[in-house]
Write a protein that holds these residues in place. Structure first.
Motif, PDB file in Angstrom:
ATOM      1  N   ALA A  59       3.806 -12.565  -2.292  1.00 32.56           N
ATOM      2  CA  ALA A  59       2.961 -12.092  -3.392  1.00 32.56           C
ATOM      3  C   ALA A  59       3.524 -12.555  -4.735  1.00 32.56           C
ATOM      4  CB  ALA A  59       2.855 -10.575  -3.362  1.00 32.56           C
ATOM      5  N   ALA A  60       2.650 -13.071  -5.592  1.00 32.28           N
ATOM      6  CA  ALA A  60       3.058 -13.553  -6.912  1.00 32.28           C
ATOM      7  C   ALA A  60       2.885 -12.500  -7.998  1.00 32.28           C
ATOM      8  CB  ALA A  60       2.260 -14.796  -7.284  1.00 32.28           C
ATOM      9  N   VAL A  61       2.071 -11.493  -7.729  1.00 31.63           N
ATOM     10  CA  VAL A  61       1.817 -10.377  -8.641  1.00 31.63           C
ATOM     11  C   VAL A  61       1.690  -9.122  -7.788  1.00 31.63           C
ATOM     12  CG1 VAL A  61       0.234  -9.370 -10.342  1.00 31.63           C
ATOM     13  CG2 VAL A  61       0.565 -11.844 -10.270  1.00 31.63           C
ATOM     14  N   ILE A  62       2.218  -8.007  -8.270  1.00 34.12           N
ATOM     15  CA  ILE A  62       2.069  -6.740  -7.572  1.00 34.12           C
ATOM     16  C   ILE A  62       1.220  -5.810  -8.416  1.00 34.12           C
ATOM     17  CG2 ILE A  62       3.253  -4.685  -6.684  1.00 34.12           C
ATOM     18  CD1 ILE A  62       3.759  -7.184  -5.018  1.00 34.12           C
ATOM     19  N   ALA A  63       0.170  -5.265  -7.795  1.00 30.08           N
ATOM     20  CA  ALA A  63      -0.650  -4.233  -8.427  1.00 30.08           C
ATOM     21  C   ALA A  63      -0.777  -3.081  -7.448  1.00 30.08           C
ATOM     22  CB  ALA A  63      -2.023  -4.787  -8.802  1.00 30.08           C
ATOM     23  N   THR A  64      -1.319  -1.964  -7.922  1.00 24.54           N
ATOM     24  CA  THR A  64      -1.545  -0.827  -7.039  1.00 24.54           C
ATOM     25  C   THR A  64      -3.003  -0.438  -7.083  1.00 24.54           C
ATOM     26  OG1 THR A  64      -1.356   1.175  -8.415  1.00 24.54           O
ATOM     27  CG2 THR A  64       0.704  -0.013  -7.912  1.00 24.54           C
ATOM     28  N   PRO A 118      -6.526 -15.418  -2.456  1.00 25.37           N
ATOM     29  CA  PRO A 118      -6.041 -14.553  -1.367  1.00 25.37           C
ATOM     30  C   PRO A 118      -5.278 -13.348  -1.905  1.00 25.37           C
ATOM     31  CG  PRO A 118      -5.545 -16.846  -0.909  1.00 25.37           C
ATOM     32  CD  PRO A 118      -6.010 -16.792  -2.333  1.00 25.37           C
ATOM     33  N   VAL A 119      -5.438 -12.229  -1.230  1.00 28.04           N
ATOM     34  CA  VAL A 119      -4.764 -10.991  -1.616  1.00 28.04           C
ATOM     35  C   VAL A 119      -4.032 -10.432  -0.401  1.00 28.04           C
ATOM     36  CG1 VAL A 119      -5.026  -8.692  -2.605  1.00 28.04           C
ATOM     37  CG2 VAL A 119      -6.625 -10.502  -3.244  1.00 28.04           C
ATOM     38  N   LEU A 120      -2.779 -10.047  -0.606  1.00 26.24           N
ATOM     39  CA  LEU A 120      -1.995  -9.372   0.423  1.00 26.24           C
ATOM     40  C   LEU A 120      -2.053  -7.878   0.161  1.00 26.24           C
ATOM     41  CD1 LEU A 120       1.197 -11.637   0.373  1.00 26.24           C
ATOM     42  CD2 LEU A 120      -0.589 -11.629   2.134  1.00 26.24           C
ATOM     43  N   TYR A 121      -2.251  -7.092   1.208  1.00 27.38           N
ATOM     44  CA  TYR A 121      -2.309  -5.643   1.070  1.00 27.38           C
ATOM     45  C   TYR A 121      -1.214  -4.989   1.911  1.00 27.38           C
ATOM     46  CZ  TYR A 121      -6.914  -6.022  -1.132  1.00 27.38           C
ATOM     47  OH  TYR A 121      -7.951  -6.327  -1.979  1.00 27.38           O
ATOM     48  N   ARG A 122      -0.661  -3.918   1.376  1.00 24.30           N
ATOM     49  CA  ARG A 122       0.280  -3.101   2.147  1.00 24.30           C
ATOM     50  C   ARG A 122      -0.022  -1.639   1.866  1.00 24.30           C
ATOM     51  NH1 ARG A 122       5.120  -3.530   5.187  1.00 24.30           N
ATOM     52  NH2 ARG A 122       4.818  -5.790   5.130  1.00 24.30           N
ATOM     53  N   MET A 135      -0.954  -6.200  -3.023  1.00 24.64           N
ATOM     54  CA  MET A 135      -1.539  -4.979  -3.515  1.00 24.64           C
ATOM     55  C   MET A 135      -0.971  -3.802  -2.741  1.00 24.64           C
ATOM     56  SD  MET A 135      -3.818  -4.814  -5.953  1.00 24.64           S
ATOM     57  CE  MET A 135      -4.690  -6.367  -5.712  1.00 24.64           C
ATOM     58  N   VAL A 136      -0.424  -2.830  -3.445  1.00 21.54           N
ATOM     59  CA  VAL A 136       0.068  -1.610  -2.814  1.00 21.54           C
ATOM     60  C   VAL A 136      -1.089  -0.621  -2.756  1.00 21.54           C
ATOM     61  CG1 VAL A 136       1.713   0.290  -2.936  1.00 21.54           C
ATOM     62  CG2 VAL A 136       2.401  -2.000  -3.673  1.00 21.54           C
ATOM     63  N   LEU A 137      -1.487  -0.236  -1.536  1.00 24.23           N
ATOM     64  CA  LEU A 137      -2.660   0.606  -1.335  1.00 24.23           C
ATOM     65  C   LEU A 137      -2.281   2.038  -0.995  1.00 24.23           C
ATOM     66  CD1 LEU A 137      -5.058  -1.530   0.891  1.00 24.23           C
ATOM     67  CD2 LEU A 137      -5.358  -0.951  -1.527  1.00 24.23           C
ATOM     68  N   LEU A 138      -3.081   2.977  -1.518  1.00 21.74           N
ATOM     69  CA  LEU A 138      -3.001   4.335  -1.023  1.00 21.74           C
ATOM     70  C   LEU A 138      -3.517   4.366   0.414  1.00 21.74           C
ATOM     71  CD1 LEU A 138      -2.581   4.910  -4.045  1.00 21.74           C
ATOM     72  CD2 LEU A 138      -4.101   6.896  -3.795  1.00 21.74           C
TER      73      LEU A 138
END
Length: 227
Positions: free
Chosen positions: A64-69, A24-28, A1-4
């Motif tokens: 990450a298998a999917v990228i969201a924002t 599980p979720v990865l955040y950046r 997940m791309v985070l603000l």
């Protein structure tokens, strides 16, 4: 997940809260991605777009298998991110619009609830804007809007829910009836049930769509997430 790069609370149901998901979720976090830098009618600055793409690449490298924002205003980057990254991309809930239309039919009344209707423009829809869409924002609210806009460290969830309910009621009053509502703002997700209760419409957001299906496929034109 791309985070603000924000500090305001993200409640369960918000895409920035890992408890919103059953996996599980990865955040950046992107340092330059403040709300003011992203939620702009004129769109994303090139340097920030590159930083967001770099964050996506880093998440893919981490597995990450999917990228969201975490912001629907990034819908303008849907095609660019999808073309550059080797995994499915969901830059914005606005990319769900083709599927929502297909489900509800050409005559459906569709509404958008957004962080700020004054800042949301057709460019943010990634090619899915149409004149029949009704857009209502949170900017008249007393709690959730300033919490996001001013990046406050705390807010009253009950008061925030009341703001969302009022925005949903305004949207319904303008529409007369609504078949579906898409939540542009991922911070409205915790109140999706309230939006459904107020409008009587189906409600779509990025968290619900990502959770609903184990597999997501995408093209540069739009994300294929079964609604």
């Amino acid at each position: 997940m791309v985070l603000l790069n924000t500090r305001f609370p993200r409640l369960p149901g918000d895409i920035g809260n890992p408890a919103s998901f059953d996996r599980p979720v990865l955040y950046r976090r992107v340092a330059a991605a403040s709300v003011a830098a992203v939620a702009r009618p004129e769109g994303i600055e090139p340097a920030l777009a590159e930083a967001i793409l770099a964050a996506g690449r880093a998440l893919v490298a981490e597995g990450a298998a999917v990228i969201a924002t975490s912001c629907g205003f990034l819908g303008e980057l849907q095609a660019r991110l999808a073309a550059a990254l080797p995994v499915p991309v969901a830059a914005s809930a606005l990319s769900l619009l083709p599927q929502v239309r297909a489900r509800h039919g050409a005559a459906a009344r569709l509404g958008i609830l957004t962080f700020d209707a004054r800042r949301l423009t057709p460019r943010h829809f990634g090619g899915h804007w149409s004149e029949d869409l009704l857009v209502e924002g949170l900017e008249q609210g007393r709690t959730l809007y300033p919490a996001i806009a001013e990046d406050r460290a705390a807010f009253d969830p009950a008061a925030a829910e009341a703001d969302v309910a009022e925005a949903a009621a305004r949207l319904l009053a303008r529409a007369g009836r609504l078949d579906a509502v898409v939540l542009e703002c991922t911070n409205i997700g915790p109140y999706a049930a309230r939006v459904r209760a107020v409008t009587g419409a189906a409600v779509y957001d990025l968290v619900g769509s990502l959770r609903a299906q184990p597999e997501v496929s995408t093209t540069a034109q739009g994300t294929r997430i079964p609604c």
